[in-house]
Scaffold this active site. Structure first.
Site, PDB file in Angstrom:
ATOM      1  N   THR A  13       0.629  -1.280  -0.080  1.00 21.38           N
ATOM      2  CA  THR A  13      -0.151  -0.222  -0.002  1.00 21.38           C
ATOM      3  C   THR A  13       0.953   1.320  -0.010  1.00 21.38           C
ATOM      4  O   THR A  13       2.042   1.089   0.270  1.00 21.38           O
ATOM      5  CB  THR A  13      -0.822   0.181   1.310  1.00 21.38           C
ATOM      6  OG1 THR A  13      -1.691   1.159   1.161  1.00 21.38           O
ATOM      7  CG2 THR A  13       0.060   0.434   2.600  1.00 21.38           C
ATOM      8  N   HIS A  17      -2.347   6.508   5.854  1.00 20.81           N
ATOM      9  CA  HIS A  17      -3.151   6.078   7.314  1.00 20.81           C
ATOM     10  C   HIS A  17      -3.215   4.628   7.605  1.00 20.81           C
ATOM     11  O   HIS A  17      -2.905   4.287   8.690  1.00 20.81           O
ATOM     12  CB  HIS A  17      -4.714   6.521   6.615  1.00 20.81           C
ATOM     13  CG  HIS A  17      -5.537   6.083   7.960  1.00 20.81           C
ATOM     14  ND1 HIS A  17      -5.960   6.818   8.933  1.00 20.81           N
ATOM     15  CD2 HIS A  17      -6.474   4.869   8.023  1.00 20.81           C
ATOM     16  CE1 HIS A  17      -6.713   6.211   9.731  1.00 20.81           C
ATOM     17  NE2 HIS A  17      -7.229   5.026   9.252  1.00 20.81           N
ATOM     18  N   ASP A  74      -7.531  -5.995   1.287  1.00 21.08           N
ATOM     19  CA  ASP A  74      -8.710  -5.645   0.467  1.00 21.08           C
ATOM     20  C   ASP A  74     -10.018  -5.436   1.236  1.00 21.08           C
ATOM     21  O   ASP A  74     -10.262  -6.312   1.923  1.00 21.08           O
ATOM     22  CB  ASP A  74      -8.939  -6.263  -1.042  1.00 21.08           C
ATOM     23  CG  ASP A  74      -9.729  -5.264  -2.229  1.00 21.08           C
ATOM     24  OD1 ASP A  74      -9.475  -4.449  -2.162  1.00 21.08           O
ATOM     25  OD2 ASP A  74     -10.430  -6.305  -2.624  1.00 21.08           O
ATOM     26  N   THR A  75     -10.794  -4.344   1.077  1.00 17.82           N
ATOM     27  CA  THR A  75     -12.077  -4.190   1.757  1.00 17.82           C
ATOM     28  C   THR A  75     -13.196  -4.067   0.898  1.00 17.82           C
ATOM     29  O   THR A  75     -13.120  -3.381  -0.073  1.00 17.82           O
ATOM     30  CB  THR A  75     -11.488  -2.908   2.656  1.00 17.82           C
ATOM     31  OG1 THR A  75     -10.929  -3.407   3.637  1.00 17.82           O
ATOM     32  CG2 THR A  75     -12.956  -2.660   3.665  1.00 17.82           C
ATOM     33  N   TYR A 159     -17.089   5.159   3.108  1.00 13.59           N
ATOM     34  CA  TYR A 159     -18.342   5.220   3.596  1.00 13.59           C
ATOM     35  C   TYR A 159     -18.857   5.472   4.892  1.00 13.59           C
ATOM     36  O   TYR A 159     -19.922   5.364   5.470  1.00 13.59           O
ATOM     37  CB  TYR A 159     -19.029   3.848   3.074  1.00 13.59           C
ATOM     38  CG  TYR A 159     -18.950   3.407   1.646  1.00 13.59           C
ATOM     39  CD1 TYR A 159     -20.055   3.574   0.697  1.00 13.59           C
ATOM     40  CD2 TYR A 159     -17.909   2.794   1.162  1.00 13.59           C
ATOM     41  CE1 TYR A 159     -20.022   3.447  -0.433  1.00 13.59           C
ATOM     42  CE2 TYR A 159     -17.895   2.490  -0.293  1.00 13.59           C
ATOM     43  CZ  TYR A 159     -18.962   2.816  -1.228  1.00 13.59           C
ATOM     44  OH  TYR A 159     -18.806   2.448  -2.386  1.00 13.59           O
ATOM     45  N   LYS A 180     -13.008   3.507  16.479  1.00 21.17           N
ATOM     46  CA  LYS A 180     -13.499   2.918  15.373  1.00 21.17           C
ATOM     47  C   LYS A 180     -12.585   1.715  15.153  1.00 21.17           C
ATOM     48  O   LYS A 180     -13.147   0.254  14.921  1.00 21.17           O
ATOM     49  CB  LYS A 180     -13.158   3.667  13.949  1.00 21.17           C
ATOM     50  CG  LYS A 180     -13.335   2.767  12.596  1.00 21.17           C
ATOM     51  CD  LYS A 180     -13.275   3.967  11.322  1.00 21.17           C
ATOM     52  CE  LYS A 180     -13.267   3.030  10.237  1.00 21.17           C
ATOM     53  NZ  LYS A 180     -12.686   3.882   9.100  1.00 21.17           N
ATOM     54  N   HIS A 185     -13.931  -3.604  10.870  1.00 25.31           N
ATOM     55  CA  HIS A 185     -13.114  -4.594  10.121  1.00 25.31           C
ATOM     56  C   HIS A 185     -11.702  -4.629   9.854  1.00 25.31           C
ATOM     57  O   HIS A 185     -11.144  -5.693  10.010  1.00 25.31           O
ATOM     58  CB  HIS A 185     -13.980  -4.427   8.381  1.00 25.31           C
ATOM     59  CG  HIS A 185     -13.846  -2.994   8.155  1.00 25.31           C
ATOM     60  ND1 HIS A 185     -14.253  -2.082   9.087  1.00 25.31           N
ATOM     61  CD2 HIS A 185     -13.292  -2.341   7.096  1.00 25.31           C
ATOM     62  CE1 HIS A 185     -14.025  -1.064   8.296  1.00 25.31           C
ATOM     63  NE2 HIS A 185     -13.349  -1.278   7.177  1.00 25.31           N
TER      64      HIS A 185
HETATM   65  P1  IMP Z   1      -9.693  -0.698   0.156  1.00 24.74           P
HETATM   66  O1  IMP Z   1      -9.690  -1.970  -0.236  1.00 24.74           O
HETATM   67  O2  IMP Z   1      -9.094  -0.369   1.521  1.00 24.74           O
HETATM   68  O3  IMP Z   1      -9.127   0.384  -0.949  1.00 24.74           O
HETATM   69  O4  IMP Z   1     -11.074  -0.103   0.198  1.00 24.74           O
HETATM   70  C1  IMP Z   1     -12.071  -0.263  -0.887  1.00 24.74           C
HETATM   71  C2  IMP Z   1     -13.151   1.078  -0.703  1.00 24.74           C
HETATM   72  O5  IMP Z   1     -13.705   0.528   0.647  1.00 24.74           O
HETATM   73  C3  IMP Z   1     -12.362   2.347  -0.460  1.00 24.74           C
HETATM   74  O6  IMP Z   1     -12.372   3.053  -1.555  1.00 24.74           O
HETATM   75  C4  IMP Z   1     -13.648   2.924   0.748  1.00 24.74           C
HETATM   76  O7  IMP Z   1     -14.615   3.633  -0.206  1.00 24.74           O
HETATM   77  C5  IMP Z   1     -14.099   1.678   1.181  1.00 24.74           C
HETATM   78  N1  IMP Z   1     -13.570   1.542   2.514  1.00 24.74           N
HETATM   79  C6  IMP Z   1     -12.597   0.739   2.913  1.00 24.74           C
HETATM   80  N2  IMP Z   1     -12.509   0.839   4.332  1.00 24.74           N
HETATM   81  C7  IMP Z   1     -13.276   1.568   4.782  1.00 24.74           C
HETATM   82  C8  IMP Z   1     -13.641   2.138   6.161  1.00 24.74           C
HETATM   83  O8  IMP Z   1     -13.113   1.921   7.127  1.00 24.74           O
HETATM   84  N3  IMP Z   1     -14.567   2.981   6.000  1.00 24.74           N
HETATM   85  C9  IMP Z   1     -15.346   3.322   5.026  1.00 24.74           C
HETATM   86  N4  IMP Z   1     -15.026   2.843   3.987  1.00 24.74           N
HETATM   87  C10 IMP Z   1     -14.062   2.013   3.562  1.00 24.74           C
END
Ligand code: IMP
Length: 207
Positions: A13, A17, A74-75, A159, A180, A185
């Site tokens: 990454t 943050h 990934d989230t 979000y 938080k 997650h």
């Molecule tokens: P990433 O895989 O961490 O880049 O997350 C993909 C997308 O999920 C991001 O662009 C955010 O829009 C959303 N996202 C990931 N983590 C969070 C969180 O902790 N809070 C709110 N939105 C999140």
């Protein structure tokens, strides 16, 4: 003794943050490097159909090209009334290059306009780790909650203003980072991962 970890490990990454969060949890016990710190400025593909697939793709990409131990995350946000959407497409839900939090949130509220409360949902994070022997490991974290009818709060990111964790009266965007992280997650996935990673790393009294 099983040794799971190298002294240096790369987090796939450049999100400052996320990096800071990880470094705080592992303390001085591991040296966590970002992609830019190993000279990787690649546009790593994130087009797998699952969170697991994307996390593994990123970790494999870095290991194969840079020959380092590496992990990636990934989230996705899964909304039950939308059949699990936006899910793996959370970053690009509103189209375009992605990561436009205001546009993504606006689309989510539009899609749910006719859905009565509670609009149940969860954030899910997957962390993929490739250890020094090339073995692949997956760690999961999630938090259940619901989607509000309008944004609340200006903290957090993505979000957060429209997500209220189960049992809370406030959105994630109205919580402190510590509040938080304690239930989130990503916090849960990171704790599972670091418990594994540090199981062979003694805590030194000076740390
Ligand atoms: P990433 O895989 O961490 O880049 O997350 C993909 C997308 O999920 C991001 O662009 C955010 O829009 C959303 N996202 C990931 N983590 C969070 C969180 O902790 N809070 C709110 N939105 C999140």
């Amino acid at each position: 003794m099983t040794v799971h970890t190298p002294e240096n490990i790369v987090f796939a990454t450049n999100n400052a943050h996320k990096l800071e969060e990880l470094r705080e949890i592992v303390g001085g016990r591991l040296n966590v490097l970002s992609l830019s710190e190993i000279g990787c400025h690649d546009d790593i593909p994130e087009d797998a159909p699952t969170l697991e697939g994307n996390a593994l793709t990123k970790a494999r990409w870095v290991r194969e090209r840079y020959h380092v131990s590496c992990f990636a995350d990934d989230t996705g946000l899964e909304v039950d009334a939308l059949g699990g959407a936006p899910g793996v497409h959370s970053a690009r839900y509103a189209g375009g290059a992605g990561h436009d939090a205001a546009a993504n949130t606006a689309r989510l509220l539009r899609e749910l306009a006719d859905v009565p409360a509670p609009r149940t949902a969860r954030f899910r994070t997957v962390i993929a780790y490739i250890d020094p022997d090339g073995r692949e490991h997956l760690f999961h974290g999630k938090v259940e909650g619901e989607i509000l009818t309008a944004p609340a709060g200006d903290g957090g990111f993505g979000y957060d203003p429209v997500f209220r964790p189960k049992g809370w009266t406030r959105s994630f965007a109205q919580a402190s980072p510590d509040e938080k992280n304690a239930v989130s997650h990503r916090g849960n996935a990171v704790r599972a991962f670091t418990a594994f990673l540090l199981s062979d790393k003694p805590v030194h009294p000076s740390e």
